[in-house]
Design an enzyme around this catalytic site. Sequence first.
Site, PDB file in Angstrom:
ATOM      1  CG  ASN A 181      -1.700   1.257   1.394  1.00 30.91           C
ATOM      2  OD1 ASN A 181      -1.797   2.058   0.460  1.00 30.91           O
ATOM      3  ND2 ASN A 181      -2.292   1.455   2.570  1.00 30.91           N
ATOM      4  CE  LYS A 200      -0.235   3.569   4.653  1.00 26.68           C
ATOM      5  NZ  LYS A 200      -0.263   3.745   6.101  1.00 26.68           N
ATOM      6  CD  GLU A 207      -3.105   5.900   6.426  1.00 25.68           C
ATOM      7  OE1 GLU A 207      -3.129   5.893   5.193  1.00 25.68           O
ATOM      8  OE2 GLU A 207      -2.175   5.409   7.093  1.00 25.68           O
ATOM      9  N   GLY A 246       2.055   2.389  10.883  1.00 28.10           N
ATOM     10  CA  GLY A 246       3.098   3.412  10.784  1.00 28.10           C
ATOM     11  C   GLY A 246       3.788   3.728  12.105  1.00 28.10           C
TER      12      GLY A 246
HETATM   13  P1  PGA Z   1       2.500   0.442   7.746  1.00 24.47           P
HETATM   14  O1  PGA Z   1       1.069   0.719   7.034  1.00 24.47           O
HETATM   15  O2  PGA Z   1       2.990  -0.860   7.197  1.00 24.47           O
HETATM   16  O3  PGA Z   1       3.341   1.607   7.343  1.00 24.47           O
HETATM   17  O4  PGA Z   1       2.237   0.365   9.211  1.00 24.47           O
HETATM   18  C1  PGA Z   1       0.160  -0.324   6.808  1.00 24.47           C
HETATM   19  C2  PGA Z   1      -1.087   0.243   6.210  1.00 24.47           C
HETATM   20  O5  PGA Z   1      -1.472   1.362   6.556  1.00 24.47           O
HETATM   21  O6  PGA Z   1      -1.745  -0.413   5.369  1.00 24.47           O
END
Ligand code: PGA
Length: 250
Positions: A6, A8, A95, A167
């Site tokens: 992902n 983002k 999110e 995150g």
């Molecule tokens: P992360 O994000 O691996 O940076 O914790 C995962 C996600 O939001 O799908």
Amino acid sequence: MHIIANWKMHGDADRVNAWISALKPTLKTLPATTNAVLCPPALWVALAAHAASGSGLAIGGQDCHGEEKGAFTGEISASMLVKAGARYVLLGHSERRTLMGETSASVAKKALAASHAGLIPVVCIGETLTERKAGRTIEVICTQMKESIPQGVPEVIVAYEPVWAIGSGLTPEVDDIVAAHRAIAEAARLHQLTHDKPVSVVYGGSVNSTNAASILGLSGVDGALVGGASLEAESFASILEAANACVTAG
Ligand code: PGA
């Protein structure tokens, strides 16, 4: 097993091309049961699908609208993603739930639209830290399952992503991951969510090349949704290799 990147709101066309080229040798080593998926920003879906053609890497969107078409400025329909070459779509990421006010009802509508268009929806659920501290994790995720996923779709992937683990570099205890995945699988059976395949449950939240093997080896974990550690091809490749090792180990 699904290992889903992902991105983002990161990356550009050059990065998509470079990332896919760098990953190709690893993709060749994947057994048929390990599915690698890249979900780049919507603008790069078609480009990524083109670059990934024949490599075994599938492409997904990060969101879609619940309607097929209409006066929805700025939105993208599930069938547009299909035409751009996507096979998956992430839906209800925390999110989007927190920052864009998405509700479980709108996520369910999107999941239905995605399924009708032929996409495999990857529906994200997970508890906040406050809910976890109040001992409400299982209750919260079971409610999200019931409300965010329509009944009777052919196939769906659920991404269990504790909001506080995204995150943050933090992950739940392994027993807590196993318990959450078991509750999700039971809720999926209870509500008869899918008719073709049992629901797959992937874990997301601070998965990286160091912890991937121990998480992917857990009972009931059918893969990972990876944010930060998916941006560099090298670390995503190590996560794919960890998945490979788990599949080989049976
Ligand atoms: P992360 O994000 O691996 O940076 O914790 C995962 C996600 O939001 O799908």
